[in-house]
Design a protein around this motif. Structure first.
Motif, mmCIF file in Angstrom:
data_model
loop_
_atom_site.group_PDB
_atom_site.id
_atom_site.type_symbol
_atom_site.label_atom_id
_atom_site.label_comp_id
_atom_site.label_asym_id
_atom_site.label_seq_id
_atom_site.Cartn_x
_atom_site.Cartn_y
_atom_site.Cartn_z
ATOM 1 N N SER A 107 11.673 0.955 3.374
ATOM 2 C CA SER A 107 10.557 0.245 2.738
ATOM 3 C C SER A 107 9.588 -0.351 3.757
ATOM 4 C CB SER A 107 11.095 -0.866 1.829
ATOM 5 O OG SER A 107 11.836 -1.813 2.587
ATOM 6 N N ALA A 108 9.968 -0.363 5.050
ATOM 7 C CA ALA A 108 9.119 -0.948 6.085
ATOM 8 C C ALA A 108 8.181 0.078 6.715
ATOM 9 C CB ALA A 108 9.988 -1.589 7.171
ATOM 10 N N GLU A 109 8.193 1.315 6.210
ATOM 11 C CA GLU A 109 7.373 2.372 6.801
ATOM 12 C C GLU A 109 5.958 2.337 6.205
ATOM 13 O OE1 GLU A 109 7.719 4.724 9.352
ATOM 14 O OE2 GLU A 109 5.612 4.738 8.784
ATOM 15 N N SER A 110 4.970 2.066 7.052
ATOM 16 C CA SER A 110 3.588 1.932 6.572
ATOM 17 C C SER A 110 3.036 3.252 6.033
ATOM 18 C CB SER A 110 2.677 1.414 7.690
ATOM 19 O OG SER A 110 2.510 2.388 8.704
ATOM 20 N N GLU A 111 3.535 4.384 6.524
ATOM 21 C CA GLU A 111 3.050 5.683 6.036
ATOM 22 C C GLU A 111 3.371 5.853 4.550
ATOM 23 O OE1 GLU A 111 1.149 7.563 7.626
ATOM 24 O OE2 GLU A 111 1.541 7.404 9.776
ATOM 25 N N ILE A 112 4.526 5.356 4.136
ATOM 26 C CA ILE A 112 4.919 5.454 2.730
ATOM 27 C C ILE A 112 3.974 4.613 1.867
ATOM 28 C CG2 ILE A 112 6.749 4.914 1.072
ATOM 29 C CD1 ILE A 112 8.775 5.480 3.316
ATOM 30 N N VAL A 113 3.670 3.419 2.336
ATOM 31 C CA VAL A 113 2.792 2.523 1.576
ATOM 32 C C VAL A 113 1.372 3.092 1.515
ATOM 33 C CG1 VAL A 113 1.873 0.175 1.433
ATOM 34 C CG2 VAL A 113 4.227 0.543 2.200
ATOM 35 N N ALA A 114 0.908 3.656 2.630
ATOM 36 C CA ALA A 114 -0.438 4.258 2.648
ATOM 37 C C ALA A 114 -0.519 5.416 1.651
ATOM 38 C CB ALA A 114 -0.781 4.736 4.050
ATOM 39 N N LEU A 115 0.545 6.220 1.579
ATOM 40 C CA LEU A 115 0.545 7.348 0.645
ATOM 41 C C LEU A 115 0.554 6.860 -0.803
ATOM 42 C CD1 LEU A 115 0.551 10.411 0.392
ATOM 43 C CD2 LEU A 115 3.051 10.364 0.476
ATOM 44 N N GLN A 141 -5.411 -2.900 -2.464
ATOM 45 C CA GLN A 141 -4.317 -3.830 -2.167
ATOM 46 C C GLN A 141 -3.202 -3.112 -1.395
ATOM 47 O OE1 GLN A 141 -2.675 -5.597 -5.714
ATOM 48 N NE2 GLN A 141 -0.961 -6.509 -4.655
ATOM 49 N N THR A 142 -2.900 -1.892 -1.801
ATOM 50 C CA THR A 142 -1.819 -1.137 -1.158
ATOM 51 C C THR A 142 -2.224 -0.694 0.246
ATOM 52 O OG1 THR A 142 -1.266 -0.349 -3.370
ATOM 53 C CG2 THR A 142 -0.162 0.712 -1.534
ATOM 54 N N PHE A 143 -3.474 -0.271 0.418
ATOM 55 C CA PHE A 143 -3.931 0.085 1.768
ATOM 56 C C PHE A 143 -3.896 -1.152 2.675
ATOM 57 C CE2 PHE A 143 -6.662 3.472 -0.442
ATOM 58 C CZ PHE A 143 -5.659 4.417 -0.314
ATOM 59 N N GLY A 144 -4.306 -2.293 2.127
ATOM 60 C CA GLY A 144 -4.263 -3.529 2.917
ATOM 61 C C GLY A 144 -2.843 -3.864 3.355
ATOM 62 N N LYS A 145 -1.891 -3.630 2.461
ATOM 63 C CA LYS A 145 -0.485 -3.874 2.802
ATOM 64 C C LYS A 145 -0.043 -2.930 3.930
ATOM 65 C CE LYS A 145 4.157 -3.746 0.756
ATOM 66 N NZ LYS A 145 4.924 -3.426 -0.479
ATOM 67 N N ALA A 146 -0.425 -1.658 3.830
ATOM 68 C CA ALA A 146 -0.042 -0.686 4.865
ATOM 69 C C ALA A 146 -0.644 -1.057 6.222
ATOM 70 C CB ALA A 146 -0.493 0.718 4.457
ATOM 71 N N ILE A 147 -1.909 -1.479 6.215
ATOM 72 C CA ILE A 147 -2.567 -1.869 7.474
ATOM 73 C C ILE A 147 -1.885 -3.114 8.048
ATOM 74 C CG2 ILE A 147 -4.728 -2.719 8.478
ATOM 75 C CD1 ILE A 147 -6.163 -0.943 6.326
ATOM 76 N N GLY A 148 -1.503 -4.032 7.160
ATOM 77 C CA GLY A 148 -0.789 -5.222 7.626
ATOM 78 C C GLY A 148 0.542 -4.875 8.263
ATOM 79 N N MET A 149 1.217 -3.858 7.735
ATOM 80 C CA MET A 149 2.504 -3.434 8.285
ATOM 81 C C MET A 149 2.340 -2.730 9.625
ATOM 82 S SD MET A 149 4.056 -1.994 4.689
ATOM 83 C CE MET A 149 5.661 -1.449 5.249
ATOM 84 N N ASN A 150 1.247 -1.972 9.760
ATOM 85 C CA ASN A 150 0.982 -1.263 11.015
ATOM 86 C C ASN A 150 -0.525 -1.074 11.183
ATOM 87 O OD1 ASN A 150 0.861 0.270 13.286
ATOM 88 N ND2 ASN A 150 1.942 2.044 12.447
ATOM 89 N N PRO A 154 -3.717 5.256 11.393
ATOM 90 C CA PRO A 154 -5.078 5.749 11.126
ATOM 91 C C PRO A 154 -5.283 6.186 9.692
ATOM 92 C CG PRO A 154 -3.802 7.388 12.354
ATOM 93 C CD PRO A 154 -2.953 6.163 12.275
ATOM 94 N N ARG A 155 -4.223 6.684 9.030
ATOM 95 C CA ARG A 155 -4.373 7.138 7.644
ATOM 96 C C ARG A 155 -4.639 5.968 6.703
ATOM 97 N NH1 ARG A 155 -1.984 10.525 10.445
ATOM 98 N NH2 ARG A 155 -0.354 9.043 11.000
ATOM 99 N N ALA A 156 -3.940 4.864 6.921
ATOM 100 C CA ALA A 156 -4.177 3.686 6.076
ATOM 101 C C ALA A 156 -5.619 3.205 6.240
ATOM 102 C CB ALA A 156 -3.191 2.582 6.441
ATOM 103 N N TYR A 192 -3.355 6.685 18.461
ATOM 104 C CA TYR A 192 -2.040 6.380 17.897
ATOM 105 C C TYR A 192 -1.110 7.588 18.008
ATOM 106 C CZ TYR A 192 1.559 5.201 14.464
ATOM 107 O OH TYR A 192 2.762 4.963 13.842
ATOM 108 N N LYS A 193 0.014 7.373 18.676
ATOM 109 C CA LYS A 193 1.003 8.435 18.832
ATOM 110 C C LYS A 193 2.366 7.910 18.395
ATOM 111 C CE LYS A 193 -2.135 10.973 20.886
ATOM 112 N NZ LYS A 193 -2.817 12.025 20.106
ATOM 113 N N SER A 194 2.916 8.483 17.343
ATOM 114 C CA SER A 194 4.239 8.075 16.886
ATOM 115 C C SER A 194 5.306 8.766 17.726
ATOM 116 C CB SER A 194 4.414 8.461 15.410
ATOM 117 O OG SER A 194 5.742 8.235 14.999
#
Length: 215
Positions: A107-115, A141-150, A154-156, A192-194
């Protein structure tokens, strides 16, 4: 003092390590093969086949978030290719349902929230007049949460920029904020490089396409 022969223990440890490494290699190889299909598919059938593979992998690899993430992404790509609103909604329902399985693993993965925000954003496009109020706010709201997490994701940032731009256009407001967010997204796509070899890489061309609107 009793002598302990550690050689059998070492052999067992190396064997376990080799088996574990082989299993991970097979997982990564299967994932990369199907990720490539989802990124390059020319038909719904190709995407659906990859989605089916991701769901099978996800059922087997219960500690991995990536299979259900990409299954969800695949359903979203199908939704973008079908025309009927009901068919789009069906695919978006499947995308959200599958994404919840990924979120249950990490649940802490920002990519999941961005999607997830992307799914809400496409709901708006089906009927902006009736759905804008509900899903636009939810998507932002969800994009803002993803950006806050990471903040490096770039996708968020790129998806947030699209929502900000559309909202500004709808209300006849300046697009300065949206273009500022887009510039950040474009910068992050370069820097950004994962460390995850299966990390998403989509979205750069979408952001570059929007760049012309900010000139």
């Amino acid at each position: 003092m009793k002598h302990v022969n550690i050689i059998p223990l070492l052999i067992a440890a190396f064997a376990f390590l080799a088996i574990h490494t082989f299993a991970n290699d097979r997982y990564t190889e299967a994932m990369q093969k199907n990720i490539e299909v989802v990124y390059t598919a020319k038909s719904v059938e190709e995407i659906q086949a990859a989605v089916n593979a991701f769901e099978r992998i996800g059922d087997a690899e219960k500690s991995k978030w990536e299979p259900f993430y990409y299954a969800s992404y695949g359903y979203l790509m199908i939704a973008l290719r079908v025309n009927e609103p009901a068919a789009k909604d069906k695919q978006l329902d499947l995308a959200l349902e599958t994404l919840k399985k990924a979120s249950a693993v990490n649940s802490a993965e920002s990519e999941i929230v961005a999607l997830e925000g992307f799914i809400h954003m496409i709901r708006v496009t089906i009927d902006p007049a009736s759905r804008g109020q509900q899903y636009s706010g939810l998507a932002m709201q969800t994009f803002g949460k993803a950006i806050g997490m990471n903040p490096e994701n770039p996708r968020a940032l790129a998806l947030m920029a699209q929502m900000q731009y559309g909202t500004a256009q709808f209300f006849g407001s300046p697009t300065t904020e949206a273009c500022g967010t887009l510039n950040k997204a474009l910068e992050k796509f370069e820097t950004y490089k994962s460390t995850n070899p299966l990390a998403p890489v989509w979205g750069k061309s979408m952001a570059e396409g929007m760049k012309a609107q900010c000139k």
